[in-house]
Design a protein around this motif. Structure first.
Motif, PDB file in Angstrom:
ATOM      1  N   GLU A  42      39.659  26.944  37.852  1.00 49.88           N
ATOM      2  CA  GLU A  42      40.493  26.009  38.918  1.00 49.88           C
ATOM      3  C   GLU A  42      38.772  26.396  39.913  1.00 49.88           C
ATOM      4  O   GLU A  42      39.573  25.166  41.519  1.00 49.88           O
ATOM      5  CB  GLU A  42      40.961  27.766  39.398  1.00 49.88           C
ATOM      6  N   GLU A  43      37.583  27.038  40.230  1.00 45.01           N
ATOM      7  CA  GLU A  43      36.604  26.852  41.266  1.00 45.01           C
ATOM      8  C   GLU A  43      36.389  25.371  41.237  1.00 45.01           C
ATOM      9  O   GLU A  43      35.253  25.441  41.676  1.00 45.01           O
ATOM     10  CB  GLU A  43      36.295  28.304  41.683  1.00 45.01           C
ATOM     11  N   GLY A  44      36.085  25.261  39.637  1.00 46.93           N
ATOM     12  CA  GLY A  44      34.973  24.206  40.157  1.00 46.93           C
ATOM     13  C   GLY A  44      33.708  24.104  38.934  1.00 46.93           C
ATOM     14  O   GLY A  44      33.107  23.436  39.068  1.00 46.93           O
ATOM     15  N   THR A  45      33.312  25.662  38.244  1.00 47.04           N
ATOM     16  CA  THR A  45      32.462  26.589  38.924  1.00 47.04           C
ATOM     17  C   THR A  45      32.096  26.573  36.578  1.00 47.04           C
ATOM     18  O   THR A  45      31.267  27.273  36.739  1.00 47.04           O
ATOM     19  CB  THR A  45      32.532  27.336  39.003  1.00 47.04           C
ATOM     20  N   PHE A  46      32.843  26.119  35.896  1.00 55.90           N
ATOM     21  CA  PHE A  46      33.018  26.023  34.504  1.00 55.90           C
ATOM     22  C   PHE A  46      31.891  25.254  33.743  1.00 55.90           C
ATOM     23  O   PHE A  46      31.850  24.262  34.732  1.00 55.90           O
ATOM     24  CB  PHE A  46      34.445  25.530  33.900  1.00 55.90           C
ATOM     25  N   PRO A  47      31.044  26.437  33.415  1.00 51.35           N
ATOM     26  CA  PRO A  47      29.737  25.608  32.249  1.00 51.35           C
ATOM     27  C   PRO A  47      30.260  24.600  32.138  1.00 51.35           C
ATOM     28  O   PRO A  47      28.750  24.289  31.216  1.00 51.35           O
ATOM     29  CB  PRO A  47      29.232  26.866  31.988  1.00 51.35           C
ATOM     30  N   GLU A  48      31.276  24.578  31.568  1.00 45.80           N
ATOM     31  CA  GLU A  48      31.415  23.195  30.195  1.00 45.80           C
ATOM     32  C   GLU A  48      32.062  22.269  30.913  1.00 45.80           C
ATOM     33  O   GLU A  48      33.129  22.501  31.646  1.00 45.80           O
ATOM     34  CB  GLU A  48      31.507  23.923  29.167  1.00 45.80           C
ATOM     35  N   ILE A 105      40.272  39.731  27.343  1.00 46.94           N
ATOM     36  CA  ILE A 105      41.081  39.630  28.220  1.00 46.94           C
ATOM     37  C   ILE A 105      40.336  39.169  29.823  1.00 46.94           C
ATOM     38  O   ILE A 105      40.760  38.296  30.309  1.00 46.94           O
ATOM     39  CB  ILE A 105      42.011  40.518  28.922  1.00 46.94           C
ATOM     40  N   SER A 106      39.152  39.572  30.090  1.00 48.32           N
ATOM     41  CA  SER A 106      38.410  40.178  31.108  1.00 48.32           C
ATOM     42  C   SER A 106      37.467  38.464  31.416  1.00 48.32           C
ATOM     43  O   SER A 106      37.405  38.451  32.456  1.00 48.32           O
ATOM     44  CB  SER A 106      37.140  41.304  31.254  1.00 48.32           C
ATOM     45  N   TRP A 107      36.579  38.048  30.362  1.00 43.67           N
ATOM     46  CA  TRP A 107      36.892  36.882  30.314  1.00 43.67           C
ATOM     47  C   TRP A 107      37.742  35.961  30.262  1.00 43.67           C
ATOM     48  O   TRP A 107      37.115  34.921  31.044  1.00 43.67           O
ATOM     49  CB  TRP A 107      35.825  37.199  28.621  1.00 43.67           C
ATOM     50  N   VAL A 108      38.561  36.210  29.800  1.00 41.44           N
ATOM     51  CA  VAL A 108      39.542  34.807  29.941  1.00 41.44           C
ATOM     52  C   VAL A 108      40.237  34.727  31.299  1.00 41.44           C
ATOM     53  O   VAL A 108      39.875  33.506  31.839  1.00 41.44           O
ATOM     54  CB  VAL A 108      41.107  34.770  28.857  1.00 41.44           C
ATOM     55  N   LEU A 109      39.680  35.803  31.827  1.00 34.98           N
ATOM     56  CA  LEU A 109      40.566  35.728  33.215  1.00 34.98           C
ATOM     57  C   LEU A 109      39.325  35.218  33.883  1.00 34.98           C
ATOM     58  O   LEU A 109      39.487  34.320  35.081  1.00 34.98           O
ATOM     59  CB  LEU A 109      40.562  37.416  34.394  1.00 34.98           C
ATOM     60  N   ALA A 110      37.820  35.451  34.159  1.00 35.58           N
ATOM     61  CA  ALA A 110      36.818  34.735  34.163  1.00 35.58           C
ATOM     62  C   ALA A 110      36.979  33.217  34.527  1.00 35.58           C
ATOM     63  O   ALA A 110      36.400  33.030  35.274  1.00 35.58           O
ATOM     64  CB  ALA A 110      35.748  35.929  33.967  1.00 35.58           C
ATOM     65  N   TRP A 111      36.978  32.687  32.811  1.00 40.55           N
ATOM     66  CA  TRP A 111      36.477  31.787  33.033  1.00 40.55           C
ATOM     67  C   TRP A 111      38.098  31.041  33.614  1.00 40.55           C
ATOM     68  O   TRP A 111      37.504  29.810  33.423  1.00 40.55           O
ATOM     69  CB  TRP A 111      36.865  31.041  31.193  1.00 40.55           C
ATOM     70  N   ASP A 112      39.214  30.872  33.022  1.00 42.16           N
ATOM     71  CA  ASP A 112      40.644  30.972  33.915  1.00 42.16           C
ATOM     72  C   ASP A 112      40.165  30.764  35.405  1.00 42.16           C
ATOM     73  O   ASP A 112      40.329  29.276  36.611  1.00 42.16           O
ATOM     74  CB  ASP A 112      41.699  31.572  33.669  1.00 42.16           C
ATOM     75  N   ASP A 113      39.905  31.533  36.485  1.00 45.99           N
ATOM     76  CA  ASP A 113      39.037  31.645  37.466  1.00 45.99           C
ATOM     77  C   ASP A 113      37.570  30.998  37.719  1.00 45.99           C
ATOM     78  O   ASP A 113      38.373  29.592  38.912  1.00 45.99           O
ATOM     79  CB  ASP A 113      38.707  32.868  38.107  1.00 45.99           C
TER      80      ASP A 113
END
Length: 86
Positions: free
Chosen positions: A78-84, A67-75
């Motif tokens: 939202e911030e626009g810093t997702f690697p994909e 769940i910590s990964w999913v929450l981090a990826w969701d954040d």
């Protein structure tokens, strides 16, 4: 087809076997299903398709990913810093 998917989703307890990821380490499987869910959610409405098809990915990545990964990826999304690109 949508009825078959909804029936299968209700029966899932954990992610089904995926021959692309045969090893014990399921990190890539988690990542691929997370991306698949979000890409599907974005692409289906753009093509005029039914978004309910994307629901198949949800229980799969939820059972594989911490769940910590999913929450981090969701954040990150939202911030626009997702690697994909989704």
């Amino acid at each position: 087809m949508a009825e078959d998917i909804k029936t299968k989703i209700k029966k899932y307890r954990t992610a089904p076997f995926d021959s692309r990821f045969p090893n014990q380490n399921q990190t890539r499987n988690c990542w691929q299903n997370y991306l698949g869910f979000h890409c599907c959610e974005k692409a289906m409405p753009a093509k005029g398709g039914d978004v309910s098809v994307c629901e198949w990915y949800w229980p799969v990545f939820k059972s594989l990913c911490p769940i910590s990964w999913v929450l981090a990826w969701d954040d990150c999304q939202e911030e626009g810093t997702f690697p994909e690109k989704i």
